[in-house]
Design a protein around this motif. Structure first.
Motif, mmCIF file in Angstrom:
data_model
loop_
_atom_site.group_PDB
_atom_site.id
_atom_site.type_symbol
_atom_site.label_atom_id
_atom_site.label_comp_id
_atom_site.label_asym_id
_atom_site.label_seq_id
_atom_site.Cartn_x
_atom_site.Cartn_y
_atom_site.Cartn_z
ATOM 1 N N ASN A 102 8.684 58.390 64.508
ATOM 2 C CA ASN A 102 8.161 57.869 65.776
ATOM 3 C C ASN A 102 6.948 58.671 66.246
ATOM 4 N N TYR A 106 3.268 57.131 66.926
ATOM 5 C CA TYR A 106 2.554 57.249 68.202
ATOM 6 C C TYR A 106 1.255 58.038 68.037
ATOM 7 N N SER A 167 9.697 50.113 75.699
ATOM 8 C CA SER A 167 9.313 49.753 74.331
ATOM 9 C C SER A 167 8.394 50.823 73.757
ATOM 10 N N ARG A 168 8.154 50.748 72.435
ATOM 11 C CA ARG A 168 7.244 51.694 71.811
ATOM 12 C C ARG A 168 5.817 51.530 72.325
ATOM 13 N N LEU A 246 10.568 56.015 77.950
ATOM 14 C CA LEU A 246 11.577 55.640 76.966
ATOM 15 C C LEU A 246 12.966 56.055 77.422
ATOM 16 N N LYS A 251 13.907 55.638 69.815
ATOM 17 C CA LYS A 251 12.463 55.500 69.981
ATOM 18 C C LYS A 251 11.813 56.804 70.429
#
Length: 308
Positions: A102, A106, A167-168, A246, A251
């Motif tokens: 993750n 990002y 959400s991401r 988050l 996530k």
């Protein structure tokens, strides 16, 4: 008329007015030797040690078992590094590697998009003259001075209205626009891209996008590499934005995942070794990234030069 005097032993002594000048020692004017600036060097060395001691502690502490961590000397290596790696890998079916993936998502995607936006915006602000340009640039400078904590809550409220909170994308979209990156891109474009080259491209019939892509972008590449590195490190180390955005731990980036492990360590001290080992592994991608892209600073500074 001046004559040379003969010294005892047959040697000829030069007259007083024609004596050769005494050679100067290299260094300061007047032949004085250059002195080392001990005070600034000492301050720099102490600052480097101050920054490196915590890193050295992480390297050493990651080799210790839970018992050795609290019972042995601070910088004495332990015997549990392989066991710590195995326990970290097995923790919750390898959730640590999901957190690292993750973070890579990002930081990698966010840094690429942020660099692209910064390149386009900085080039436009540097090369084009239009009404409101200085006002836009002043607003960007104000954004550079704005603490991220002030923007985090408004960004959450905006993304919640759009249905993206949790959400991401909520951890990715806010980092794409970087005022500092746009500022650096504008400064570098103004210094590295000559206006004569841009005008020559226009005279040859090139469009604005083609001029930017084929002429300006190679010249700006060293600066864009710097912007990418800054953004990648900033997003990789970012904690506040994912903490607010988050709620699903699948996530989480590494910063937030290790924070949850650290909180659980208050009731389960055995998790402290996992947190330290995870923090050590989290530094490795940053080191590899720096070693892989640092060559662009030396190569592209030459390839972006303008030949007459």
């Amino acid at each position: 008329m001046t004559t040379a005097a003969t010294a005892p032993g047959g040697t000829v002594a030069a007259p007083p007015g024609n004596r050769p000048a005494t050679p100067h020692r290299p260094g300061r004017p007047g032949g004085r030797p250059r002195r080392t600036a001990w005070a600034p060097t000492t301050v720099l060395v102490l600052g480097a040690l101050y920054c490196l001691v915590p890193v050295a502690w992480v390297f050493v502490a990651a080799t210790k078992t839970g018992a050795e961590l609290f019972s042995t000397f601070t910088f004495l290596p332990g015997t549990g590094f392989t066991d710590n790696l195995a326990e970290l890998h097995a923790y919750r079916n390898g959730v640590y590697w999901l957190w690292m993936a993750n973070s890579a998502l990002y930081a990698g995607v966010g840094a690429l998009l942020s660099t692209a936006v910064s390149a386009l915006s900085g080039y436009a602000l540097a090369m084009y003259r239009f009404r409101g340009r200085e006002a836009i640039f002043s607003t960007l400078l104000a954004g550079v001075l704005m603490p991220p904590v002030i923007l985090a809550v408004p960004q959450y409220l905006l993304l919640a209205e759009a249905g993206l909170a949790g959400s991401r994308l909520s951890a990715l979209l806010p980092v794409i626009l970087s005022p500092f990156g746009i500022y650096l891109a504008r400064i570098y474009a103004a210094a590295a891209v000559p206006r004569d080259v841009v005008e020559s491209g226009r005279i040859d019939g090139g469009g604005e996008w083609r001029i930017f892509r084929t002429l300006a972008l190679p010249m700006m590449l060293p600066g864009l590499v710097t912007i990418f590195l800054f953004q990648f490190v900033a997003i990789w180390n970012n904690f506040l934005l994912p903490y607010i955005m988050l709620s699903d731990d699948e996530k989480f980036p590494l910063t937030l995942g290790l924070f949850t492990l650290l909180n659980q360590g208050a009731t389960a001290p055995a998790l402290y070794t996992l947190v330290i080992t995870g923090a050590l592994l989290a530094v490795v991608p940053l080191i590899l990234l720096f070693l892989s892209i640092q060559r662009f600073w030396s190569l592209d500074l030459l390839s972006g030069a303008v030949k007459s």
